[in-house]
Enzyme design. Structure first.
Site, mmCIF file in Angstrom:
data_model
loop_
_atom_site.group_PDB
_atom_site.id
_atom_site.type_symbol
_atom_site.label_atom_id
_atom_site.label_comp_id
_atom_site.label_asym_id
_atom_site.label_seq_id
_atom_site.Cartn_x
_atom_site.Cartn_y
_atom_site.Cartn_z
ATOM 1 C CG PHE A 190 16.714 63.565 2.096
ATOM 2 C CD1 PHE A 190 15.097 62.942 2.085
ATOM 3 C CD2 PHE A 190 17.562 63.499 1.221
ATOM 4 C CE1 PHE A 190 15.900 61.972 1.081
ATOM 5 C CE2 PHE A 190 17.370 62.165 0.510
ATOM 6 C CZ PHE A 190 16.255 61.493 0.149
ATOM 7 C CG ASP A 196 23.719 63.270 5.086
ATOM 8 O OD1 ASP A 196 24.052 63.623 4.255
ATOM 9 O OD2 ASP A 196 22.410 63.270 5.174
ATOM 10 C CE LYS A 220 22.038 63.443 -3.331
ATOM 11 N NZ LYS A 220 20.496 63.944 -1.964
#
Ligand SMILES: *Cc1c(COP(=O)(O)O)cnc(C)c1O
Length: 398
Positions: free
Chosen positions: A140, A225, A254
């Protein structure tokens, strides 16, 4: 208005691109949130790990408020006095020479892809327009058309083609597959140190180190990531650091501004970052003073409150507690730090009804990948609060 009114409003006016739990939140503080009826919940999702510092951390709120009254946006056409100090802090903490700031995680991933391709053409001399980036199944990395193009989740892709070429999928956690997939045009390997959305999949010991060696040997970039796993979540500032490897590009997002403002970016050393020259990439809001002020405060909180260390200790404590809950529906408890997944056996249905029941018990958690309940509270959580949660989770399974 009451809960049902807000739900009706969302039903009527919002695109139905999510399937949220039927709870309408109006206030948050630390690990707790309150709904419009005044009911209190423990947030065990932390907005997919964007709230590592907890809801409305007073120091980050103060930084945001102060900056909001002073200067919020300059664009990159001019300099601002908040971007430099924030980048310096981020680079020093992470051990990279440079950073490039964006807003959302997906944008940062796109930036990493552009960096890798351009590095490939300029430095590795990959054949024109033939650059390949290797990605993993179950990945993802966000929702842009390019990124969903290399997703292996059919629902992320359906109806969005044609997709950007130049991506090759290999199984996650498979060193041999990586070796085999590399060609002279491979410019990078994009990987999550732990797959969060993929169901909290922790690769076997040594996987990242092997990926580091293989990419180095074949002159291609290792792109990690850590949008979800980084910034303390998994018991270290970054999983990469914990594994004692340095990727060529580290992607962050985030929790970078404590969940109060979208701030993301890529980190790299000069040899990669110097592929960017004026005009080839940008973002109106990337590096804006408001986001940088929030980010500066959020990193400060991360360090001062030793959030990575907390995540490590409390994560182990939480997993121990979860492992003590013996129930045939539980297939596995896994994770690292405070990124924890409890996999429910298929015979016992999907994870969603468990999350719905947890909501009734005062815990907000969200299923990921059908069978997994993810527990990822803000890292400011206290031991007593974990005990409280364990009590409820025990109740859920009995
Ligand atoms: C959430 C996430 C993204 C995308 O971030 P957005 O801010 O939602 O665009 C990318 N990669 C990983 C690993 C993520 O968890």
């Amino acid at each position: 208005m009451q809960t049902k009114d807000f739900l009706n409003q969302a039903e009527k006016y919002s695109a139905h691109n999510y399937h949220p739990l039927p709870v309408v939140l109006t206030k948050g503080q630390g690990v707790w949130v309150w709904d419009v009826e005044g009911k209190k919940y423990l947030d065990m999702l932390s907005s997919y790990s964007a709230l590592n510092q907890g809801h409305c951390h007073p120091k980050i709120v103060a930084a945001l408020q102060t900056q909001a009254e002073k200067l919020t946006l300059t664009s990159r056409a001019f300099h601002n006095d908040r971007m430099g100090p924030f980048m310096k802090k981020l680079c020093e903490l992470s051990g990279f020479e440079k950073c490039l700031l964006m807003n959302s995680g997906a944008e940062a991933v796109e930036t990493a892809i552009k960096a890798a391709r351009r590095w490939g053409y300029l430095k590795k001399k990959a054949a024109k327009d033939k650059a390949e980036i290797i990605c993993c199944s179950g990945n993802f990395h966000g929702r842009t058309t390019t990124i969903v193009g290399f997703s292996t989740e059919p629902s992320y892709q359906e109806g969005f083609g044609p997709f950007t070429p130049g991506f090759k999928i290999i199984p996650y956690n498979d060193v041999e597959a990586l070796k085999k997939a590399i060609t002279p045009n491979t410019v990078g390997f994009l990987v999550e140190p732990i797959q969060g959305e993929g169901g909290v999949i922790v690769p076997k010991q040594g996987y990242l180190q092997a990926a580091r060696e293989i990419t180095k040997k074949n002159n291609c970039l290792l792109i990690c990531d850590e949008i979800q796993t980084g910034l303390g979540r998994c018991g270290a500032l970054f999983v990469c650091k914990d594994e004692k490897i340095k990727p060529d590009i580290l992607i962050v997002g985030k929790a970078l501004a404590g969940g109060m403002y979208p701030v993301s970016g890529i980190l790299a050393d000069e040899t990669v970052m110097d592929v960017f020259v004026p005009g080839i990439h940008g973002s109106t809001f990337g590096g804006n003073p408001l986001g940088c002020a929030a980010g500066m405060a959020a990193l400060g909180v991360m360090v001062e409150e030793k959030l990575p260390q907390r995540a490590k200790e409390l994560g182990e404590y939480f997993v121990d507690g979860l492992n003590k809950i013996k129930h045939p529906a539980i297939k596995e408890v896994r994770g690292r730090g405070l990124l924890i997944g409890v996999e429910v056996k298929k015979e016992y249905g999907s994870a969603r009804p468990y999350c719905e029941k947890l909501m009734g018990l005062g815990i907000l958690a969200k299923e990921t990948h059908d069978q997994v309940i993810r527990f990822a509270p803000p890292l400011v959580i206290k031991k007593e609060e974990i005990d409280w949660a364990l009590e409820k989770i025990k109740k859920l399974f009995t």
